[in-house]
Design a protein around this motif. Structure first.
Motif, PDB file in Angstrom:
ATOM      1  N   UNK A 179      32.749  56.161  84.844  1.00 39.30           N
ATOM      2  CA  UNK A 179      33.115  57.737  84.234  1.00 39.30           C
ATOM      3  C   UNK A 179      33.696  57.810  83.008  1.00 39.30           C
ATOM      4  N   UNK A 180      35.203  57.083  82.581  1.00 40.45           N
ATOM      5  CA  UNK A 180      35.291  57.783  81.517  1.00 40.45           C
ATOM      6  C   UNK A 180      34.847  56.955  80.088  1.00 40.45           C
ATOM      7  N   UNK A 181      33.542  56.694  80.167  1.00 36.45           N
ATOM      8  CA  UNK A 181      32.940  56.557  79.314  1.00 36.45           C
ATOM      9  C   UNK A 181      32.309  55.008  79.189  1.00 36.45           C
ATOM     10  N   UNK A 182      30.882  54.504  78.325  1.00 32.78           N
ATOM     11  CA  UNK A 182      30.899  53.335  78.168  1.00 32.78           C
ATOM     12  C   UNK A 182      31.433  52.218  77.394  1.00 32.78           C
ATOM     13  N   UNK A 183      31.427  51.094  78.192  1.00 38.41           N
ATOM     14  CA  UNK A 183      32.560  49.863  77.493  1.00 38.41           C
ATOM     15  C   UNK A 183      32.206  48.574  77.761  1.00 38.41           C
ATOM     16  N   UNK A 184      32.253  47.713  77.100  1.00 42.59           N
ATOM     17  CA  UNK A 184      32.267  45.863  77.059  1.00 42.59           C
ATOM     18  C   UNK A 184      32.739  45.545  78.299  1.00 42.59           C
ATOM     19  N   UNK A 185      32.232  44.919  78.577  1.00 35.25           N
ATOM     20  CA  UNK A 185      32.629  43.931  79.549  1.00 35.25           C
ATOM     21  C   UNK A 185      32.825  42.543  79.394  1.00 35.25           C
ATOM     22  N   UNK A 186      34.079  41.694  79.535  1.00 38.72           N
ATOM     23  CA  UNK A 186      34.616  40.562  78.389  1.00 38.72           C
ATOM     24  C   UNK A 186      34.702  39.359  80.014  1.00 38.72           C
ATOM     25  N   UNK A 187      34.718  38.552  79.018  1.00 37.82           N
ATOM     26  CA  UNK A 187      35.429  37.488  80.578  1.00 37.82           C
ATOM     27  C   UNK A 187      35.390  36.539  80.031  1.00 37.82           C
ATOM     28  N   UNK A 190      28.504  51.632  73.896  1.00 37.67           N
ATOM     29  CA  UNK A 190      29.735  50.855  73.747  1.00 37.67           C
ATOM     30  C   UNK A 190      29.941  50.841  71.634  1.00 37.67           C
ATOM     31  N   UNK A 191      31.064  50.729  71.704  1.00 37.67           N
ATOM     32  CA  UNK A 191      31.346  50.923  70.252  1.00 37.67           C
ATOM     33  C   UNK A 191      31.329  49.025  69.971  1.00 37.67           C
ATOM     34  N   UNK A 192      31.334  48.229  69.026  1.00 37.59           N
ATOM     35  CA  UNK A 192      30.765  47.435  68.250  1.00 37.59           C
ATOM     36  C   UNK A 192      31.970  46.581  69.215  1.00 37.59           C
ATOM     37  N   UNK A 193      31.354  44.901  69.898  1.00 38.20           N
ATOM     38  CA  UNK A 193      32.605  44.285  70.246  1.00 38.20           C
ATOM     39  C   UNK A 193      33.339  43.183  69.548  1.00 38.20           C
ATOM     40  N   UNK A 194      33.981  43.182  69.950  1.00 41.56           N
ATOM     41  CA  UNK A 194      34.863  42.550  69.512  1.00 41.56           C
ATOM     42  C   UNK A 194      34.573  40.905  69.132  1.00 41.56           C
ATOM     43  N   UNK A 195      35.102  40.491  67.786  1.00 39.35           N
ATOM     44  CA  UNK A 195      34.925  39.561  67.300  1.00 39.35           C
ATOM     45  C   UNK A 195      35.797  38.272  67.840  1.00 39.35           C
ATOM     46  N   UNK A 196      34.855  36.990  67.723  1.00 37.33           N
ATOM     47  CA  UNK A 196      36.025  35.909  68.018  1.00 37.33           C
ATOM     48  C   UNK A 196      35.771  35.667  67.293  1.00 37.33           C
ATOM     49  N   UNK A 197      36.895  34.518  67.077  1.00 33.41           N
ATOM     50  CA  UNK A 197      36.777  33.016  65.857  1.00 33.41           C
ATOM     51  C   UNK A 197      35.957  32.449  66.484  1.00 33.41           C
ATOM     52  N   UNK A 213      27.710  35.617  73.201  1.00 30.95           N
ATOM     53  CA  UNK A 213      28.313  34.832  72.177  1.00 30.95           C
ATOM     54  C   UNK A 213      27.823  33.654  71.779  1.00 30.95           C
ATOM     55  N   UNK A 214      27.984  32.603  70.651  1.00 33.87           N
ATOM     56  CA  UNK A 214      27.504  31.454  69.566  1.00 33.87           C
ATOM     57  C   UNK A 214      28.382  31.096  69.378  1.00 33.87           C
ATOM     58  N   UNK A 238      44.329  23.865  70.802  1.00 43.42           N
ATOM     59  CA  UNK A 238      46.062  25.072  71.552  1.00 43.42           C
ATOM     60  C   UNK A 238      44.598  26.202  71.499  1.00 43.42           C
ATOM     61  N   UNK A 239      44.984  27.638  72.077  1.00 44.84           N
ATOM     62  CA  UNK A 239      43.774  29.061  72.401  1.00 44.84           C
ATOM     63  C   UNK A 239      45.089  29.658  71.530  1.00 44.84           C
ATOM     64  N   UNK A 240      43.765  30.832  70.514  1.00 40.33           N
ATOM     65  CA  UNK A 240      44.041  31.298  69.457  1.00 40.33           C
ATOM     66  C   UNK A 240      44.569  32.415  70.454  1.00 40.33           C
ATOM     67  N   UNK A 241      45.296  33.134  70.467  1.00 45.18           N
ATOM     68  CA  UNK A 241      44.926  34.912  70.628  1.00 45.18           C
ATOM     69  C   UNK A 241      45.462  35.916  69.523  1.00 45.18           C
ATOM     70  N   UNK A 242      44.161  36.541  69.027  1.00 42.12           N
ATOM     71  CA  UNK A 242      44.275  37.364  67.844  1.00 42.12           C
ATOM     72  C   UNK A 242      45.402  38.491  68.532  1.00 42.12           C
ATOM     73  N   UNK A 243      45.855  38.709  67.642  1.00 48.75           N
ATOM     74  CA  UNK A 243      47.169  39.971  67.936  1.00 48.75           C
ATOM     75  C   UNK A 243      46.293  41.289  67.266  1.00 48.75           C
TER      76      UNK A 243
END
Length: 174
Positions: free
Chosen positions: A54-62, A111-118, A32-33, A77-82
């Motif tokens: 084993x359950x399939x491919x997935x992204x590891x997020x930090x 892996x599908x599209x990664x989640x977007x970050x504001x 992410x930039x 403030x931290x903005x949590x996306x709902x």
């Protein structure tokens, strides 16, 4: 499985075109930039990786975040996306699986599209891997001759790794 994924060469450059991917091969690393005017929260790691499990491919997020650069970091403030969650069903008896749901349960190879970050955009870290499919589409105003979009796939052919050629050109010739 395999230990070392085969790295792809640089994808084909197409003038006046945007390249997107809808799924990513395991091994792919993106980062992410933060947009201009936003800063990375200190200590946050911008990288994510597509891992095959084993359950399939997935992204590891930090847990990466971009904060408005004008706000002091201590008061940011931290903005949590709902994300809308599926309503929980109260019944405990297992519902019989419909035939159509089986595809959702099967492990995903990609892996599908990664989640977007504001306030952040995604970039490729190093390489794509064999099996990666890229969608190339002419930018607005640069699509004088069809086809105006195409797909290029990274494949191993006779021991060498190539991108399948695109049969499209984006031009701004009048």
């Amino acid at each position: 499985g395999f230990l070392f994924a085969d790295k792809c060469p640089a994808p084909p450059r197409t003038e006046f075109a945007d390249i997107t991917a809808e799924a990513y091969a395991p091994g792919t690393e993106l980062y992410y930039e933060c947009d201009s005017g936003y800063d990375r929260k200190s200590g946050d790691h911008p990288g994510i990786k597509c891992n095959r499990k084993e359950q399939g491919a997935s992204w590891s997020y930090s847990g990466f975040r971009c904060i408005d650069g004008t706000i002091l970091l201590s008061t940011a403030p931290t903005v949590e996306l709902e994300f809308p969650r599926k309503p929980e069903t109260k019944t405990r008896s297992p519902a019989p699986q419909k035939q159509g749901d089986l595809s959702e349960l099967a492990p995903k190879e990609f892996c599908g599209p990664p989640k977007t970050i504001p306030h952040a955009s995604l970039r490729l870290k190093k390489h794509y891997y064999v099996g990666q499919e890229l969608h190339v589409k002419c930018q607005n105003g640069y699509d004088k001759r069809p086809p105006t979009s195409g797909t290029s796939t990274c494949k191993k052919v006779n021991g060498s790794i190539i991108w399948t050629p695109l049969d499209m050109r984006c031009t701004n010739d009048s």
